[in-house]
Design a protein around this motif. Structure first.
Motif, mmCIF file in Angstrom:
data_model
loop_
_atom_site.group_PDB
_atom_site.id
_atom_site.type_symbol
_atom_site.label_atom_id
_atom_site.label_comp_id
_atom_site.label_asym_id
_atom_site.label_seq_id
_atom_site.Cartn_x
_atom_site.Cartn_y
_atom_site.Cartn_z
ATOM 1 N N GLU A 1 -6.406 29.028 23.851
ATOM 2 C CA GLU A 1 -5.287 29.980 23.832
ATOM 3 C C GLU A 1 -5.233 30.791 25.133
ATOM 4 O OE1 GLU A 1 -1.955 32.100 23.033
ATOM 5 O OE2 GLU A 1 -2.651 30.245 22.112
ATOM 6 N N LEU A 2 -6.385 31.174 25.662
ATOM 7 C CA LEU A 2 -6.405 31.902 26.935
ATOM 8 C C LEU A 2 -5.799 31.040 28.040
ATOM 9 C CD1 LEU A 2 -7.249 34.431 28.548
ATOM 10 C CD2 LEU A 2 -9.449 33.289 28.954
ATOM 11 N N ALA A 3 -6.154 29.768 28.074
ATOM 12 C CA ALA A 3 -5.590 28.847 29.072
ATOM 13 C C ALA A 3 -4.069 28.793 28.939
ATOM 14 C CB ALA A 3 -6.210 27.463 28.930
ATOM 15 N N ASN A 4 -3.583 28.748 27.702
ATOM 16 C CA ASN A 4 -2.126 28.740 27.479
ATOM 17 C C ASN A 4 -1.481 29.991 28.036
ATOM 18 O OD1 ASN A 4 -1.999 26.240 26.221
ATOM 19 N ND2 ASN A 4 -2.222 27.096 24.167
ATOM 20 N N ARG A 5 -2.062 31.142 27.746
ATOM 21 C CA ARG A 5 -1.475 32.413 28.211
ATOM 22 C C ARG A 5 -1.502 32.530 29.730
ATOM 23 N NH1 ARG A 5 -3.218 37.365 24.219
ATOM 24 N NH2 ARG A 5 -2.906 36.240 22.258
ATOM 25 N N LEU A 6 -2.566 32.027 30.343
ATOM 26 C CA LEU A 6 -2.687 32.096 31.802
ATOM 27 C C LEU A 6 -1.926 30.971 32.504
ATOM 28 C CD1 LEU A 6 -6.515 32.859 32.059
ATOM 29 C CD2 LEU A 6 -4.658 34.442 32.659
ATOM 30 N N ASN A 7 -1.445 29.992 31.718
ATOM 31 C CA ASN A 7 -0.845 28.775 32.266
ATOM 32 C C ASN A 7 -1.862 28.023 33.125
ATOM 33 O OD1 ASN A 7 1.247 26.932 32.385
ATOM 34 N ND2 ASN A 7 2.104 27.843 34.252
ATOM 35 N N TYR A 8 -3.096 27.966 32.637
ATOM 36 C CA TYR A 8 -4.203 27.260 33.293
ATOM 37 C C TYR A 8 -4.515 25.986 32.505
ATOM 38 C CZ TYR A 8 -5.869 31.089 36.362
ATOM 39 O OH TYR A 8 -6.020 32.026 37.337
ATOM 40 N N ARG A 9 -5.244 25.098 33.144
ATOM 41 C CA ARG A 9 -5.757 23.928 32.445
ATOM 42 C C ARG A 9 -6.892 24.374 31.513
ATOM 43 N NH1 ARG A 9 -8.625 20.818 35.464
ATOM 44 N NH2 ARG A 9 -8.948 22.401 37.043
ATOM 45 N N PHE A 10 -7.141 23.583 30.476
ATOM 46 C CA PHE A 10 -8.227 23.861 29.540
ATOM 47 C C PHE A 10 -9.191 22.683 29.544
ATOM 48 C CE2 PHE A 10 -9.748 22.854 25.194
ATOM 49 C CZ PHE A 10 -10.648 23.897 25.048
ATOM 50 N N VAL A 11 -10.485 22.973 29.704
ATOM 51 C CA VAL A 11 -11.512 21.940 29.663
ATOM 52 C C VAL A 11 -12.584 22.385 28.680
ATOM 53 C CG1 VAL A 11 -13.316 20.732 30.960
ATOM 54 C CG2 VAL A 11 -11.101 21.194 32.037
ATOM 55 N N SER A 12 -12.895 21.505 27.731
ATOM 56 C CA SER A 12 -13.932 21.793 26.755
ATOM 57 C C SER A 12 -15.136 20.899 27.011
ATOM 58 C CB SER A 12 -13.414 21.556 25.338
ATOM 59 O OG SER A 12 -14.489 21.617 24.423
ATOM 60 N N VAL A 13 -16.244 21.504 27.418
ATOM 61 C CA VAL A 13 -17.481 20.749 27.617
ATOM 62 C C VAL A 13 -17.938 20.184 26.274
ATOM 63 C CG1 VAL A 13 -19.886 20.894 28.359
ATOM 64 C CG2 VAL A 13 -18.114 22.089 29.647
ATOM 65 N N GLY A 14 -17.747 20.954 25.201
ATOM 66 C CA GLY A 14 -18.114 20.491 23.870
ATOM 67 C C GLY A 14 -17.353 19.231 23.476
ATOM 68 N N GLU A 15 -16.062 19.177 23.837
ATOM 69 C CA GLU A 15 -15.278 17.984 23.530
ATOM 70 C C GLU A 15 -15.768 16.787 24.346
ATOM 71 O OE1 GLU A 15 -11.071 18.836 23.773
ATOM 72 O OE2 GLU A 15 -11.221 20.353 22.215
ATOM 73 N N LEU A 16 -16.169 17.023 25.594
ATOM 74 C CA LEU A 16 -16.733 15.937 26.400
ATOM 75 C C LEU A 16 -18.000 15.410 25.738
ATOM 76 C CD1 LEU A 16 -16.395 17.496 29.992
ATOM 77 C CD2 LEU A 16 -14.956 15.707 29.000
#
Length: 181
Positions: free
Chosen positions: A20-35
């Motif tokens: 959600e923070l990435a969405n608000r900042l209009n930044y990319r989101f990367v999840s190490v946990g998902e990797l």
């Protein structure tokens, strides 16, 4: 060119808040946990089993952590993961740590993954013990030392939206003062 690193305890809200923070900042989101989870699926093992394998096969953590560093260098990103802030210590503009009561975290994990609370509690304890042991061995990093974080939030009694509000205010102020917002 901002880089935000969010680390914390299992089921403390890292992924939800970071996305959600990435969405608000209009930044990319990367999840190490998902990797990490993707590797487990590729190998046909459970997440807990991959944690056990990673205790002797350090290439798993190194590959995931190198990917996080590579993504951070591209900028304009929120990266979340247990070790993200430590790995991005010299790259991140802001390092955030989320924590919560273990009973609340086990309830969250239970609801999210459809496990009993006892199974979730056991998984959290095993994952955190495995993470701490691996990171001490591989990098000499003690994940119980959160002294270098810029912001630490206890999410036990705060919903994800409010946590994002708090972090957004902090991050936008820091980035503005650094001339990156």
């Amino acid at each position: 060119m901002g880089v935000i690193a969010i680390s914390g305890q299992a089921a403390s809200g890292k992924t939800t808040v970071a996305r959600e923070l990435a969405n608000r900042l209009n930044y990319r989101f990367v999840s190490v946990g998902e990797l990490f989870r993707r590797i487990a699926i590729q190998r046909g093992v459970s997440l807990l089993e991959l944690h056990r394998i990673a205790e002797t096969d350090f290439s798993i953590d190194r590959a995931v952590d190198e990917e996080a560093i590579k993504e951070a260098r591209r900028g304009n990103v929120v990266i979340e993961g247990h070790l993200a802030a430590w790995m991005l210590r010299d790259v991140a503009d802001v390092r955030i740590y989320l924590k919560a009561d273990i009973n609340v975290r086990s309830q969250r994990l239970s609801s999210r993954d459809g496990k009993s609370i006892e199974e979730a509690l056991n998984e959290i304890r095993l994952r955190e013990k495995s993470n701490r042991r691996r990171y001490l061995t591989i990098y000499g990093i003690d994940i119980n030392d959160i002294s270098f974080f810029d912001l630490v939030i206890d999410t036990t009694y705060i919903d994800a939206e409010k946590v994002v509000d708090i972090i957004y205010e902090y991050v936008s102020s820091v980035l503005r003062n650094k001339g990156r917002f």
